[in-house]
Motif scaffolding. Structure first.
Motif, short mmCIF file in Angstrom:
data_model
loop_
_atom_site.label_atom_id
_atom_site.label_comp_id
_atom_site.label_asym_id
_atom_site.label_seq_id
_atom_site.Cartn_x
_atom_site.Cartn_y
_atom_site.Cartn_z
N VAL A 175 0.86 -1.19 0.00
CA VAL A 175 0.00 0.00 0.00
C VAL A 175 0.90 1.24 0.00
CG1 VAL A 175 -1.75 1.34 1.24
CG2 VAL A 175 -1.87 -1.17 1.22
N LEU A 176 0.66 2.11 -0.96
CA LEU A 176 1.34 3.41 -1.01
C LEU A 176 0.45 4.42 -0.31
CD1 LEU A 176 2.46 3.17 -4.75
CD2 LEU A 176 3.80 2.62 -2.71
N ARG A 177 0.84 4.78 0.90
CA ARG A 177 0.01 5.68 1.72
C ARG A 177 0.40 7.13 1.45
NH1 ARG A 177 -3.39 5.56 5.83
NH2 ARG A 177 -3.38 7.19 7.42
N VAL A 178 -0.55 7.90 0.95
CA VAL A 178 -0.34 9.32 0.65
C VAL A 178 -1.02 10.11 1.76
CG1 VAL A 178 -0.61 11.16 -1.05
CG2 VAL A 178 -0.36 8.78 -1.81
N THR A 179 -0.23 10.58 2.72
CA THR A 179 -0.79 11.23 3.90
C THR A 179 -1.22 12.66 3.58
OG1 THR A 179 1.32 12.15 4.65
CG2 THR A 179 0.82 9.88 5.31
N ASP A 180 -1.83 13.29 4.57
CA ASP A 180 -2.27 14.68 4.39
C ASP A 180 -1.11 15.66 4.31
OD1 ASP A 180 -4.86 13.87 4.29
OD2 ASP A 180 -5.37 14.44 6.36
N ALA A 181 0.11 15.21 4.57
CA ALA A 181 1.28 16.05 4.31
C ALA A 181 1.42 16.35 2.83
CB ALA A 181 2.54 15.37 4.83
N VAL B 221 -1.37 13.41 -8.98
CA VAL B 221 -2.38 14.25 -8.34
C VAL B 221 -3.67 13.44 -8.16
CG1 VAL B 221 -3.71 16.39 -8.47
CG2 VAL B 221 -1.38 16.31 -9.39
N PHE B 222 -4.14 13.38 -6.92
CA PHE B 222 -5.39 12.68 -6.57
C PHE B 222 -6.39 13.74 -6.12
CE2 PHE B 222 -1.83 9.87 -5.91
CZ PHE B 222 -2.24 8.64 -6.41
N THR B 223 -7.54 13.79 -6.79
CA THR B 223 -8.49 14.87 -6.51
C THR B 223 -9.37 14.62 -5.29
OG1 THR B 223 -10.14 13.92 -8.03
CG2 THR B 223 -8.58 15.54 -8.93
N GLU B 224 -9.44 13.39 -4.82
CA GLU B 224 -10.26 13.06 -3.65
C GLU B 224 -9.49 12.08 -2.76
OE1 GLU B 224 -13.21 14.25 -2.86
OE2 GLU B 224 -13.72 15.28 -4.72
N PRO B 225 -9.67 12.14 -1.45
CA PRO B 225 -9.11 11.09 -0.60
C PRO B 225 -9.85 9.78 -0.80
CG PRO B 225 -10.44 12.60 0.70
CD PRO B 225 -10.39 13.18 -0.68
N GLY B 226 -9.19 8.69 -0.47
CA GLY B 226 -9.81 7.38 -0.58
C GLY B 226 -8.84 6.34 -1.12
N VAL C 132 -5.13 7.25 0.00
CA VAL C 132 -4.93 8.70 -0.07
C VAL C 132 -5.68 9.38 1.07
CG1 VAL C 132 -5.23 10.76 -1.49
CG2 VAL C 132 -4.60 8.58 -2.56
N GLY C 133 -4.94 10.11 1.90
CA GLY C 133 -5.54 10.82 3.02
C GLY C 133 -5.35 10.07 4.33
N ASP C 134 -5.16 10.83 5.40
CA ASP C 134 -4.91 10.22 6.71
C ASP C 134 -6.07 9.34 7.17
OD1 ASP C 134 -2.50 11.50 6.77
OD2 ASP C 134 -3.03 12.96 8.33
N ALA C 135 -7.29 9.68 6.77
CA ALA C 135 -8.46 8.94 7.25
C ALA C 135 -8.73 7.68 6.44
CB ALA C 135 -9.69 9.86 7.22
N THR C 136 -7.97 7.44 5.38
CA THR C 136 -8.22 6.28 4.53
C THR C 136 -7.55 5.03 5.10
OG1 THR C 136 -8.39 7.67 2.57
CG2 THR C 136 -7.95 5.35 2.20
N SER C 137 -8.29 3.95 5.13
CA SER C 137 -7.81 2.70 5.71
C SER C 137 -6.82 2.01 4.78
CB SER C 137 -9.00 1.77 5.98
OG SER C 137 -8.56 0.45 6.24
N GLY D 49 -1.43 23.64 7.80
CA GLY D 49 -0.34 22.69 7.54
C GLY D 49 -0.35 22.13 6.15
N SER D 50 -1.36 22.48 5.32
CA SER D 50 -1.38 21.96 3.96
C SER D 50 -0.29 22.63 3.14
CB SER D 50 -2.75 22.20 3.30
OG SER D 50 -2.97 23.57 3.10
N ARG D 51 0.14 21.96 2.04
CA ARG D 51 1.22 22.47 1.21
C ARG D 51 0.62 23.34 0.11
NH1 ARG D 51 4.76 21.20 5.05
NH2 ARG D 51 4.72 18.99 5.51
N GLN D 52 1.22 24.49 -0.18
CA GLN D 52 0.72 25.38 -1.21
C GLN D 52 1.80 25.67 -2.24
OE1 GLN D 52 -1.79 28.65 0.37
NE2 GLN D 52 -1.14 27.94 2.38
#
Length: 304
Positions: free
Chosen positions: A80-86, A191-196, A224-229, A260-263
Motif C-alpha cells: 500500500v502506497l500511503r499518501v498522507t495529508d502532508a 495528483v489525486f483529486t479526492e481522498p480514498g 490517499v488521506g490520513d483517514a483512509t484505511s 499545515g497543507s502544502r501550497q
C-alpha cells in the motif's frame, strides 16, 4: 524543506532558483541483480519507491522497488502506497493547471516530482539487470485503468516557464502509452483529486532481443488521506472501489487550505524542476549509453 520555501519567496526568487542546477543525486541509482522480493504486506508512507519490470521465477511482471531502507522488491498486491495529508496542496488559479479537472483553490493530494521527506516518492525504473540485458531498447508503460473516488493525473514539469507535460489522466480512455528507455529512473507528479482508496492499473510491455513480446498488468494500491484505511486498500479488488461524487462538484476551497497543507504546486514544483530537466536529460543519455553497451556486449558474445 526547500520546495516549500521557494513557494513562499515569490516569483522573482522562484525564477532565480530555476536556473540550471546539477542533476538530482536521488535519481542516480543502480539495482543489484540479487535484491530479494520481500514477503508479506507493507505500507509505504514515505521514502523512495519505483515501479519497475522484473522477472520473478522466470515470469515477466511489474514490482514495486522499495528503496526507503534496505532495497527490496515488493508485490504490488501486498503493498500500500500511503499518501498522507502532508501531501495536500492547493490547485493554483492558473490556466496551465486546467488539465487537473478541478477548480482553482481545490485541495488535492500530490505525490511530488521532487522528493518530499514526509510524502512517499513514487517513480519508475527500467534498471533491473536481467531486464536491461533482455529488453530491446526499452518498455512501454500504459495506464490500464483506475478505480477510485476521484481522478488521477500524472505529469512532469521542467522549469518555471515551461508548461506541465501530462503523461496520464484517468479522466481519459485507458492507454496513454509512455516510452521508457532501458536504464531509466524518473519521477513525476501524481495528483489525486479526492481522498480514498485507488487502484491504478499499469500495463508494461516490451520487445525482447530474442524476438518475444512481453506484457503484464499490475495494480498500484494507494491509500490517499490520513483517514483512509490501509487495510481497505490492501483488500480492494478491481471494480470494488466505491466511487464518490464527481470531482468537478468538489468544494472550490472557500474555506481555504487546511492548516499545515502544502501550497507549493505552481512555484515549488516548477522552480525546482529545472534541476530535474537536466536530470531527465542525463537519464535519457544514460539509458542510450547503457543500450549501446548492451549491444556491444551482445555482439562480442556472439563473436566468441
Amino acid at each position: 524543506m526547500t520546495v516549500v520555501l521557494l513557494a513562499l519567496l515569490g516569483p522573482a526568487s522562484a525564477a532565480s532558483a530555476a536556473q540550471p542546477a546539477p542533476p538530482d543525486p536521488a535519481l542516480d541509482q543502480s539495482i543489484a541483480p540479487d535484491q530479494p522480493v520481500a514477503a508479506g504486506p507493507a505500507v509505504l508512507s514515505a521514502g523512495h519507491v519505483d515501479l519497475g519490470p522484473r522477472y520473478v521465477d522466470g515470469e515477466w511482471t511489474l514490482l514495486v522497488h522499495d528503496d526507503a531502507a534496505e532495497p527490496v522488491w515488493r508485490d504490488p498486491d501486498q503493498t500500500v502506497l500511503r499518501v498522507t495529508d502532508a501531501a495536500i496542496q492547493t490547485v493554483p488559479d492558473d490556466p496551465a493547471y486546467e488539465f487537473l479537472g478541478v477548480a482553482p483553490g481545490t485541495r488535492v493530494h500530490v505525490v511530488p516530482q521532487v522528493q518530499h521527506d514526509d510524502v512517499v516518492w513514487v517513480g519508475w525504473n527500467t534498471q533491473d539487470p536481467r531486464v536491461m540485458r533482455t529488453i530491446d531498447r526499452g518498455v512501454t508503460l500504459e495506464l490500464a485503468g483506475v478505480d477510485g473516488p476521484g481522478t488521477v493525473t500524472m505529469y512532469v514539469q521542467a522549469g518555471t516557464f515551461n508548461a506541465p507535460q501530462v503523461l496520464w489522466r484517468s479522466a481519459e480512455p485507458p492507454g496513454q502509452p509512455m516510452w521508457v528507455e532501458v536504464n531509466t529512473h524518473t519521477h513525476a507528479n501524481w495528483v489525486f483529486t479526492e481522498p480514498g482508496v485507488y487502484l491504478v492499473a499499469v500495463r508494461v510491455g516490451a520487445d525482447l532481443i530474442s524476438g518475444e513480446r512481453m506484457s503484464a498488468v499490475r495494480h498500484l494500491r494507494f491509500a490517499v488521506g490520513d483517514a483512509t484505511s490501509t487495510e481497505a486498500a490492501l483488500a480492494a479488488q478491481p471494480g470494488s472501489v466505491e466511487p464518490a461524487a464527481s470531482p468537478a462538484a468538489a468544494d472550490a476551497g472557500g474555506d481555504g487550505p487546511a492548516e499545515g497543507s502544502r501550497q507549493w504546486l505552481p512555484l515549488g514544483l516548477a522552480a525546482t524542476a529545472a534541476g530535474l530537466a537536466v536530470a531527465l536529460a542525463v537519464v535519457v543519455l544514460r539509458g542510450r549509453a547503457a543500450r549501446r553497451r548492451a549491444e556491444r556486449e551482445r555482439a562480442a558474445g556472439a563473436a566468441e
